[in-house]
Structure formats: structure tokens, C-alpha cells
Enzyme design. Sequence first.
Site, PDB file in Angstrom:
ATOM      1  N   ASP A 233       1.001  -1.255   0.107  1.00  0.00           N
ATOM      2  CA  ASP A 233      -0.068  -0.015   0.022  1.00  0.00           C
ATOM      3  C   ASP A 233       0.923   1.252  -0.146  1.00  0.00           C
ATOM      4  O   ASP A 233       1.922   1.087   0.596  1.00  0.00           O
ATOM      5  CB  ASP A 233      -0.708  -0.063   1.137  1.00  0.00           C
TER       6      ASP A 233
ATOM      7  N   LEU B  71      11.062 -20.587  -4.938  1.00  0.00           N
ATOM      8  CA  LEU B  71       9.932 -19.566  -4.424  1.00  0.00           C
ATOM      9  C   LEU B  71       8.461 -19.672  -5.180  1.00  0.00           C
ATOM     10  O   LEU B  71       9.073 -19.399  -6.358  1.00  0.00           O
ATOM     11  CB  LEU B  71      10.468 -18.228  -4.395  1.00  0.00           C
TER      12      LEU B  71
ATOM     13  N   HIS C  71       2.870   3.441  -9.033  1.00  0.00           N
ATOM     14  CA  HIS C  71       2.582   1.986  -9.345  1.00  0.00           C
ATOM     15  C   HIS C  71       3.869   1.256 -10.003  1.00  0.00           C
ATOM     16  O   HIS C  71       4.235   0.260  -9.743  1.00  0.00           O
ATOM     17  CB  HIS C  71       1.635   1.497 -10.014  1.00  0.00           C
TER      18      HIS C  71
END
Length: 259
Positions: A38, A149, A55
Site C-alpha cells: 500500500d 520460491l 505503481h
Amino acid sequence: MRWQREDNQVQDLPGAVPEALERPKATAVPEHVAIIMDGNGRWAEARGLPRVAGHRAGMKAVREVTVAADDLGIRVLTLYAFSTENWKRPRDEVDFLMALPQEFLLTELKELIDKNVRVRLIGDPEALPAHTRKAVDEAIRVTSENTGLILNFALNYGGRMELVRAVRALAEAVRDGRIDPAAIDEQAVANALYTRDLPDPDLLIRTSGELRLSNFMLWQLAYTELWFSDKLWPDFRREDLFAAVEDFRRRDRRYGGLR
Ligand code: FPP
């Protein structure tokens, strides 16, 4: 700086790993870390830039944190990239966010493959624009055999929507006689979620000082340790992930029981 991973592989890390992370601890490195990324918009606005610049900067933080998570031996990293509520944003911003997976994968996919990372998606892919879906499907396909991962993007994801889907699937199974209502237990519900084959998050990180879950992994976060940072997501660095993991390792997890 050397770091003993959970799988006992020892490797060199470029960044400084805090001393405490090098010592064996009672609580291991979290297996699954989930992040609510956020603050992109505020990061951009503070610089007089359009929100979408935040972004794009956030995408760079995604790269850095993915590498750091892999270096720590974290097994699953789930990133909240776009919620079912984010469609309410202005069209331009939504379009930009929907182009990011393609851009990220174009620039990062090779490194992800080299690092044995496996890309996954939770959320409803149906409503995604074709180009977004194509990029994500391609990344999932070419990394499907990887064993390192798991980089799990939550895209068009909502916790309530996920639970509604699960309830519907279970109701259909009852209707068709495939399951007895009395046999519906926690495991049956968990098996009807997007995360059916993933462990619940051990650690949830949220940046930007907001203290809420915003419809993220409502079922899966039942016993997750929470860690909040005032930093805006584009400012989040590998050292911040190390700090969160270090704090997690000091926690005493009781799952409602006694020590
Ligand atoms: C929240 O910040 C962030 C988002 C809604 C988008 C998160 C997306 C990224 C970090 C990039 C994703 C990268 C890939 C590879 C898909 P906000 O816009 O709500 O910030 P604000 O609260 O300051 O307005």
C-alpha cells in the site's frame, strides 16, 4: 554476509542481513509471507507525480522484495496486486495496473526462471483483460516446473469473493451427492479456496501505516502474525523484509493454546 537457509544451503547475500537473523532461533523463517503493498499513490503524490508513477516504482519494490524473500529461503510470497474493489478506480489507473503484469514479466521473467521461481495466481482471472491474462498464463506456464520460491500474485482477488466461490462449490457438491453436509469441515472449506495447496501465511506485512486487512485472505490469516510498516510500498527495501522476519522470529505463536 552469509545466511544459513532453512534447507541448510549456505549462500552469500549482497545486502546486510541483521546479526539476529543469522543466529538459530526457536521460530523459523516464515514459510509463507503475504504483503499488502500500500501507498503507491501517496508516494507519487508526494513527488508531484501522477499516481501511476507510484505503481511503476512499486513494481521495482516487487522485484527487490522477491529476490530478498528467495534469499531468506521463504517458500511462498503472496502479493496483493489488485483487489476486486480496485475496479472502482479511474479507468486510466486500472488500465495501467492491468498492464503492469505484462511489463513486469517481460523485464523480470528471465531472472525469475534463473532463480527457479514459480509464478502463481490467486483471484478470478475471468475479468482480467486478455493481455493481462495472457501475460500471467504465460508466466505460470513457463515456470510451472520450477521448485523454488512460489511468487503468488493476488490479482482481481477478494477474500469474501473467494469464500463465496467456496460456499457455492460446496453447495453444488452437496446437491450432486458428492459430499455429505456433515463432512464439511475446515479442511473441506480450505480445499475449496484458491490457496488449497499452499500453507496459510505465517506473516502478513502491510505498508503505508494503514491498519486493516482490506478483504485480503480472510480465511487464511486466522493465525497469521501481523507486521505494519509506515513506509510507503515503493520505499520498501530488502532490509525492511529482513526487519519484519526478524521480528516474526521473536513472536511466540500459540494458536489459541498455552505455551
Ligand atoms: C496500493 O497503493 C497498491 C495497489 C492497488 C497496486 C499494487 C501494485 C503494485 C505494487 C505493482 C504490482 C506489480 C506487479 C508486478 C503486478 P495505492 O494506490 O492504494 O496507494 P495510496 O493508498 O497511497 O493511494
